[in-house]
Design an enzyme around this catalytic site. Sequence first.
Site, PDB file in Angstrom:
ATOM      1  N   LYS A  40       0.840  -1.308   0.019  1.00 24.22           N
ATOM      2  CA  LYS A  40       0.087  -0.188  -0.123  1.00 24.22           C
ATOM      3  C   LYS A  40       1.037   1.206   0.167  1.00 24.22           C
ATOM      4  O   LYS A  40       0.585   2.301  -0.805  1.00 24.22           O
ATOM      5  CB  LYS A  40      -1.094  -0.149   1.227  1.00 24.22           C
ATOM      6  CG  LYS A  40      -1.905   1.030   1.159  1.00 24.22           C
ATOM      7  CD  LYS A  40      -2.946   0.995   2.404  1.00 24.22           C
ATOM      8  CE  LYS A  40      -3.994   0.285   2.189  1.00 24.22           C
ATOM      9  NZ  LYS A  40      -5.059   0.303   3.593  1.00 24.22           N
ATOM     10  N   THR A 122     -11.915   3.736  16.066  1.00 18.52           N
ATOM     11  CA  THR A 122     -12.768   3.768  17.131  1.00 18.52           C
ATOM     12  C   THR A 122     -12.562   2.555  18.303  1.00 18.52           C
ATOM     13  O   THR A 122     -12.428   1.482  17.687  1.00 18.52           O
ATOM     14  CB  THR A 122     -14.302   3.157  16.082  1.00 18.52           C
ATOM     15  OG1 THR A 122     -14.433   4.231  15.467  1.00 18.52           O
ATOM     16  CG2 THR A 122     -15.334   3.278  17.316  1.00 18.52           C
ATOM     17  N   LEU A 152     -16.431  10.410   9.601  1.00 16.55           N
ATOM     18  CA  LEU A 152     -16.689  10.653   8.285  1.00 16.55           C
ATOM     19  C   LEU A 152     -17.393   9.250   7.748  1.00 16.55           C
ATOM     20  O   LEU A 152     -17.484   8.210   8.338  1.00 16.55           O
ATOM     21  CB  LEU A 152     -15.145  10.561   7.497  1.00 16.55           C
ATOM     22  CG  LEU A 152     -14.226   9.610   7.465  1.00 16.55           C
ATOM     23  CD1 LEU A 152     -14.265   8.141   6.911  1.00 16.55           C
ATOM     24  CD2 LEU A 152     -12.870  10.068   7.412  1.00 16.55           C
ATOM     25  N   LYS A 203     -18.573   8.631  20.001  1.00 11.84           N
ATOM     26  CA  LYS A 203     -18.502   7.743  18.813  1.00 11.84           C
ATOM     27  C   LYS A 203     -19.477   6.287  18.941  1.00 11.84           C
ATOM     28  O   LYS A 203     -20.126   6.354  17.887  1.00 11.84           O
ATOM     29  CB  LYS A 203     -17.169   7.298  18.622  1.00 11.84           C
ATOM     30  CG  LYS A 203     -16.902   6.357  17.365  1.00 11.84           C
ATOM     31  CD  LYS A 203     -17.075   7.236  16.129  1.00 11.84           C
ATOM     32  CE  LYS A 203     -17.189   6.129  15.124  1.00 11.84           C
ATOM     33  NZ  LYS A 203     -17.524   6.950  13.521  1.00 11.84           N
ATOM     34  N   ASN A 207     -22.733   5.841  16.484  1.00  6.52           N
ATOM     35  CA  ASN A 207     -23.138   4.829  15.637  1.00  6.52           C
ATOM     36  C   ASN A 207     -24.308   4.009  15.969  1.00  6.52           C
ATOM     37  O   ASN A 207     -25.011   3.336  15.249  1.00  6.52           O
ATOM     38  CB  ASN A 207     -21.989   3.909  15.337  1.00  6.52           C
ATOM     39  CG  ASN A 207     -21.119   4.721  14.552  1.00  6.52           C
ATOM     40  OD1 ASN A 207     -21.237   5.490  13.749  1.00  6.52           O
ATOM     41  ND2 ASN A 207     -19.874   4.035  13.981  1.00  6.52           N
ATOM     42  N   PHE A 248     -31.542   8.384   7.844  1.00  4.89           N
ATOM     43  CA  PHE A 248     -31.577   7.010   8.328  1.00  4.89           C
ATOM     44  C   PHE A 248     -33.050   6.433   8.819  1.00  4.89           C
ATOM     45  O   PHE A 248     -33.166   5.787   9.559  1.00  4.89           O
ATOM     46  CB  PHE A 248     -30.659   6.983   9.610  1.00  4.89           C
ATOM     47  CG  PHE A 248     -29.005   7.099   9.366  1.00  4.89           C
ATOM     48  CD1 PHE A 248     -28.325   5.863   9.399  1.00  4.89           C
ATOM     49  CD2 PHE A 248     -28.569   8.467   8.706  1.00  4.89           C
ATOM     50  CE1 PHE A 248     -27.331   5.878   8.855  1.00  4.89           C
ATOM     51  CE2 PHE A 248     -27.360   8.181   8.436  1.00  4.89           C
ATOM     52  CZ  PHE A 248     -26.558   7.055   8.463  1.00  4.89           C
ATOM     53  N   ALA A 251     -36.009   2.438   4.847  1.00  5.86           N
ATOM     54  CA  ALA A 251     -36.017   0.853   5.139  1.00  5.86           C
ATOM     55  C   ALA A 251     -35.325  -0.074   3.889  1.00  5.86           C
ATOM     56  O   ALA A 251     -35.216   0.543   3.092  1.00  5.86           O
ATOM     57  CB  ALA A 251     -37.515   0.652   5.218  1.00  5.86           C
ATOM     58  N   CYS A 259     -18.220  -0.411  10.129  1.00 10.62           N
ATOM     59  CA  CYS A 259     -18.454   0.405  11.301  1.00 10.62           C
ATOM     60  C   CYS A 259     -19.462  -0.127  12.134  1.00 10.62           C
ATOM     61  O   CYS A 259     -19.545  -0.426  13.289  1.00 10.62           O
ATOM     62  CB  CYS A 259     -18.662   1.905  11.042  1.00 10.62           C
ATOM     63  SG  CYS A 259     -16.781   2.583  10.688  1.00 10.62           S
TER      64      CYS A 259
HETATM   65  N1  LIG Z   1     -14.259   3.134   7.325  1.00  9.16           N
HETATM   66  C1  LIG Z   1     -14.751   4.224   8.202  1.00  9.16           C
HETATM   67  O1  LIG Z   1     -16.083   4.707   7.374  1.00  9.16           O
HETATM   68  C2  LIG Z   1     -14.561   4.796   9.422  1.00  9.16           C
HETATM   69  C3  LIG Z   1     -15.285   5.934   9.975  1.00  9.16           C
HETATM   70  C4  LIG Z   1     -14.875   6.451  11.390  1.00  9.16           C
HETATM   71  C5  LIG Z   1     -14.174   5.700  12.138  1.00  9.16           C
HETATM   72  N2  LIG Z   1     -13.461   4.615  11.452  1.00  9.16           N
HETATM   73  C6  LIG Z   1     -12.627   3.885  12.446  1.00  9.16           C
HETATM   74  O2  LIG Z   1     -11.297   4.279  11.948  1.00  9.16           O
HETATM   75  C7  LIG Z   1     -10.395   3.081  12.141  1.00  9.16           C
HETATM   76  C8  LIG Z   1      -9.941   2.752  10.706  1.00  9.16           C
HETATM   77  O3  LIG Z   1     -11.038   2.408   9.893  1.00  9.16           O
HETATM   78  P1  LIG Z   1     -10.613   2.266   8.447  1.00  9.16           P
HETATM   79  O4  LIG Z   1     -11.680   2.005   7.839  1.00  9.16           O
HETATM   80  O5  LIG Z   1      -9.712   3.292   7.927  1.00  9.16           O
HETATM   81  O6  LIG Z   1      -9.342   0.760   8.448  1.00  9.16           O
HETATM   82  P2  LIG Z   1      -8.618   0.440   7.061  1.00  9.16           P
HETATM   83  O7  LIG Z   1      -8.725  -1.227   7.334  1.00  9.16           O
HETATM   84  O8  LIG Z   1      -9.033   0.736   5.732  1.00  9.16           O
HETATM   85  O9  LIG Z   1      -7.237   0.913   7.491  1.00  9.16           O
HETATM   86  C9  LIG Z   1      -6.377   0.279   8.539  1.00  9.16           C
HETATM   87  C10 LIG Z   1      -4.973   0.453   8.012  1.00  9.16           C
HETATM   88  O10 LIG Z   1      -4.081   0.564   9.240  1.00  9.16           O
HETATM   89  C11 LIG Z   1      -2.884  -0.156   8.876  1.00  9.16           C
HETATM   90  N3  LIG Z   1      -2.298  -0.790   9.990  1.00  9.16           N
HETATM   91  C12 LIG Z   1      -2.660  -2.029  10.679  1.00  9.16           C
HETATM   92  N4  LIG Z   1      -1.734  -2.113  11.718  1.00  9.16           N
HETATM   93  C13 LIG Z   1      -0.934  -0.982  11.533  1.00  9.16           C
HETATM   94  C14 LIG Z   1       0.313  -0.809  12.283  1.00  9.16           C
HETATM   95  N5  LIG Z   1       0.666  -1.464  13.663  1.00  9.16           N
HETATM   96  N6  LIG Z   1       0.902   0.334  12.030  1.00  9.16           N
HETATM   97  C15 LIG Z   1       0.622   1.209  10.909  1.00  9.16           C
HETATM   98  N7  LIG Z   1      -0.527   0.774  10.091  1.00  9.16           N
HETATM   99  C16 LIG Z   1      -1.254  -0.436  10.535  1.00  9.16           C
HETATM  100  C17 LIG Z   1      -3.431  -1.249   7.831  1.00  9.16           C
HETATM  101  O11 LIG Z   1      -2.406  -1.835   7.051  1.00  9.16           O
HETATM  102  C18 LIG Z   1      -4.353  -0.403   6.984  1.00  9.16           C
HETATM  103  O12 LIG Z   1      -4.042   0.157   5.823  1.00  9.16           O
HETATM  104  C19 LIG Z   1     -11.344   1.798  12.668  1.00  9.16           C
HETATM  105  O13 LIG Z   1     -11.125   1.981  13.956  1.00  9.16           O
HETATM  106  C20 LIG Z   1     -12.699   2.344  12.310  1.00  9.16           C
HETATM  107  O14 LIG Z   1     -13.706   1.639  13.052  1.00  9.16           O
HETATM  108  C21 LIG Z   1     -13.927   4.085  10.527  1.00  9.16           C
END
Ligand SMILES: NC(=O)c1ccc[n+]([C@@H]2O[C@H](COP(=O)([O-])OP(=O)(O)OC[C@H]3O[C@@H](n4cnc5c(N)ncnc54)[C@H](O)[C@@H]3O)[C@@H](O)[C@H]2O)c1
Length: 429
Positions: A40, A122, A152, A203, A207, A248, A251, A259
């Site tokens: 990546k 989260t 987001l 948070k 949700n 939201f 239906a 999430c």
């Molecule tokens: N996706 C959403 O819409 C959203 C919205 C709000 C909050 N969140 C929260 O945000 C967090 C991330 O979600 P996401 O969807 O971006 O996840 P994701 O899986 O898309 O991305 C996580 C990234 O972290 C990297 N990673 C894992 N371990 C690592 C480490 N030790 N060091 C560096 N990088 C590491 C992974 O390789 C990956 O690229 C989660 O807790 C999620 O619940 C997500």
Amino acid sequence: MSAAREPIAVIGTGYVGLVTAAGFAELGSEVWCVDIDAAKVERLKAGEVPIYEPGLEELLARNRERMHFSTTLDGALEAARLLFVAVGTPPTYSGDADLSAVHAVVDAIPASDRHALVMKSTVPAGTGAALARVMGERGRGALQYVSCPEFLKEGSAVKDFMHPDRVVVGDSGGWAGDAVVDLYAPLQAPLVRTDVASAEMVKLASNAFLATKISFINEIANVCEETGADVVEVARGMGLDDRIGPKFLQAGIGFGGSCFPKDVDALKQLAGNSGYHFQLLTAVIEVNDLQKRRVINKLHRHLGSLAGRRVALLGLAFKPNTDDMREASSLVLSARLQADGAQIAAFDPVAEEQARALVSGIEFAASPLDAVRDADAVVLVTEWQQFIDLDWAEVAAAMRGNLLVDGRNALDSDTIRAAGLLYEGIGRR
Ligand SMILES: NC(=O)c1ccc[n+]([C@@H]2O[C@H](COP(=O)([O-])OP(=O)(O)OC[C@H]3O[C@@H](n4cnc5c(N)ncnc54)[C@H](O)[C@@H]3O)[C@@H](O)[C@H]2O)c1
């Protein structure tokens, strides 16, 4: 933007990390992005965007000179005080959040009184306190901790970063909370400045509330089917009440994504771990699980046995405008349909690559029309605009049967009927 903006590090460059990094770069910060996924990082260095998110490619391109990508923390630790953590916190088998990636990040940060962890991932309420305790035990108590949960939405993440409904910053005093508030100041969003545990809970509770709203309207839809009411009309009438609001209240075949399912489960387990039985969330989860299967009942009602029947799925991603397949309703649907002996053809504008990794035994079509060709039934699974705009007479002509199940109540039933199809929505007359 001013060059004097605070430089930051973002650890984890997924949907949240990459958007956060690009967003803060747009506001003028130098941003050091760190991810353990070497492939990546290489793609990001080469200017590629590894996820589908509208507007993100342009945002990254515009801010490329301010963004640095690496698999190691060294450069980030040297350049930045604020270390935003945006690693995944997926569910464990027990339903609790898996915090192993968060712990891996914490373990990798050396003792420092110059840095602060800013938690975007989260995490269960109480995580900040637990991490502070662990860091204290390891002689790293000077590392500051700020909870800054992310709200987001995939599909509109760039817009949501730039125009947040609110920014929540939880800390226990010290420079880091103020520095995070300063970073967000240009966005002029309402600020909730609070303690760490409350920020973490904002948070999860947000949700869980949105998921509850969805399961609520889905149950109303199911009752509408029994009573002859139309849930679209009912939701319109409810949503005009500004205590309720229209969002939201659509239906459909239930919520999915990375999430809602995991965060609702995590809050339920968090309560359970403390001895509190969160009954409402148990129902929210069960309603959602059953809702995905109601489509199968509708197909059975019209087609009888599904063995040998051809069913087209329009859309695979968990919602439109994303390629994210995590917990997508299409996964449950395709597994259930295959178990009943149906043949499945599916089309999604962007999620095919991700879907191929998760689903086997289905045919991936090159276009919506290829998917519906010779189908006995079509199910709208993800309400991509492209499907709403389809020429439904053309769809009807390509199909063998005439059943259309609108799993998102996104189509105009009159248009579908005028095209010669049998329209089945969720909770609709
Ligand atoms: N996706 C959403 O819409 C959203 C919205 C709000 C909050 N969140 C929260 O945000 C967090 C991330 O979600 P996401 O969807 O971006 O996840 P994701 O899986 O898309 O991305 C996580 C990234 O972290 C990297 N990673 C894992 N371990 C690592 C480490 N030790 N060091 C560096 N990088 C590491 C992974 O390789 C990956 O690229 C989660 O807790 C999620 O619940 C997500």
